[in-house]
Design an enzyme around this catalytic site. Structure first.
Site, short mmCIF file in Angstrom:
data_model
loop_
_atom_site.label_atom_id
_atom_site.label_comp_id
_atom_site.label_asym_id
_atom_site.label_seq_id
_atom_site.Cartn_x
_atom_site.Cartn_y
_atom_site.Cartn_z
N ASN A 180 27.67 3.83 65.98
CA ASN A 180 29.08 4.23 66.09
C ASN A 180 29.72 4.51 64.74
OD1 ASN A 180 29.27 1.60 65.13
ND2 ASN A 180 30.83 0.97 66.60
N LYS A 181 28.97 4.31 63.65
CA LYS A 181 29.54 4.50 62.32
C LYS A 181 29.61 5.99 61.96
CE LYS A 181 30.07 0.12 61.16
NZ LYS A 181 29.53 -0.60 62.32
N GLN A 182 30.26 6.28 60.81
CA GLN A 182 30.39 7.67 60.36
C GLN A 182 29.03 8.33 60.22
OE1 GLN A 182 32.02 5.02 59.21
NE2 GLN A 182 34.01 5.52 58.30
#
Length: 373
Positions: A180-182
């Site tokens: 879910n991170k950049q």
């Protein structure tokens, strides 16, 4: 229609790099790990970058590499993912929470100094949701009391405070690459530091305690298997080569959300971004009105195929912390209130305008319906 909370941005470039690793037969400690670390170090203009298998592992190693130990106290925020507190408990260090700023949701820098005691050895800041903390004030307090500073930048790759990349301002910075991170490596983390000693210790600790001068079966430290795999690193190389493009897409999505909230006159607020901040968008958070039943909003959205989740519960109210430290309810009222009112709505790099409009229209309907009851 189903719109997930998050979705990774993976291209053919990453697929090609992963295939190269599979074809090479070198699945651990290879050239892709070295390249990933090199790209990261160059992008952040950091002295050293050490890749690991998770942000949590990197936080743990940062604590150890900076010499923090049992009996020490570390000042930190209660409004965060639990790993930023757990990395201290692993070493029997006491997390000393101070409340947050109600506008930014970051640790309130004005509260830090009053929490310093003779046992305080460090400040662990969390750049929540990709917004930098007030590092000017925090570094001044740290300097005045001789404290180390660990930056949990797991949600903030690419963010800057007064033009300087977060993670490079304190003594050590940590990043994470969960899906879910950049940017993502599936699971993965990175520790950055300017200290050669800390970097050497970190490299040894992540690799079962083998130092640079150790043989393969010689272990100078009691270390851990925190190595990143070559497959993960290959993903990381491709993501880092596309970093600026990914961050720009996420900023575009955030700007469209802000415009839609205003257009549809949705009765929510969003965290304030300080003028000194260059934001890196991890999630998009809305703060619901005080009287709103958040669970009903989430249920309404899910009925329409929209995933939304509370972000974040306060660490000091987690069962494991209550069991160890006792109930501290009411001690950090801002964090507790924000834990009850904040909501993450779907947010990812390739989100389309019609998907965002669908989310905001149904958020508006849910809030209006709830307000009529």
């Amino acid at each position: 229609m189903f719109i997930p909370l998050s979705k990774p941005d993976i291209s053919d470039l990453e697929r090609r790099y992963v295939s190269e690793v599979l074809n090479s037969g070198q699945l651990s400690i290879g050239e892709k790990t070295i390249k990933f670390e090199s790209l990261f170090k160059e992008k952040l203009k950091a002295g050293f970058a050490i890749a690991m298998n998770s942000g949590t592992s990197a936080l743990h190693v940062a604590v150890k590499a900076l010499g923090l130990k049992e009996g020490d106290e570390v000042i930190t925020t209660p409004y965060s993912f639990i790993a930023s507190g757990n990395c201290l408990l692993y070493e029997r260090i006491t997390p000393v929470f101070v409340d947050i700023d109600p506008q930014t949701l970051n640790i309130d820098p004005k509260r830090i100094e009053s929490a310093v005691t003779s046992r305080t050895k460090a400040i662990l800041v969390v750049h929540i949701f990709g917004q930098p903390c007030d590092m000017t004030t925090i570094m001044e307090v740290a300097s005045n009391y001789g404290l180390k500073v660990i930056e949990d930048a797991c949600e903030a790759i690419g963010a800057k405070w007064n033009g300087k990349p977060v993670g490079t301002i304190g003594d050590a910075g940590v990043f994470a690459f969960y899906p879910n991170k950049q940017i993502t490596t599936g699971e993965g983390g990175m520790l950055v530091t300017e200290s050669e000693d800390a970097a050497l210790t970190a490299r040894a600790l992540r690799n079962q305690g083998r130092s640079a001068s150790s043989g393969w079966l010689d272990h100078e430290y009691v270390g851990y298997n925190y190595r990143i795999s070559e497959l993960q690193a290959a993903l990381g190389v491709g993501q880092m080569e596309r970093l600026e493009h990914i961050l720009q897409k996420r900023e575009n999505v955030a700007e469209r959300y802000s415009e839609l909230l205003q257009r549809y006159q949705v009765e929510v607020t969003t965290p304030k971004v300080l003028p000194a901040c260059s934001m890196s968008w991890f999630v998009y958070i809305v703060i619901l009105p005080k009287t709103t039943d958040r669970n009903k909003i989430i249920s309404h959205l899910l009925e329409k195929g929209i995933q939304a989740k509370p972000y974040f519960p306060s660490i000091h109210k987690q069962t494991s912390y209550v069991n160890q430290f006792g109930s501290q309810s009411g001690k950090f009222p801002v964090s507790e209130e924000m834990s009850e009112r904040t909501l993450a709505i779907p947010f990812f790099s390739n989100m389309q305008f019609h998907e965002q409009e669908y989310v905001i229209r149904h958020l508006k309907t849910a809030l209006d319906t709830e307000g009529e009851r």
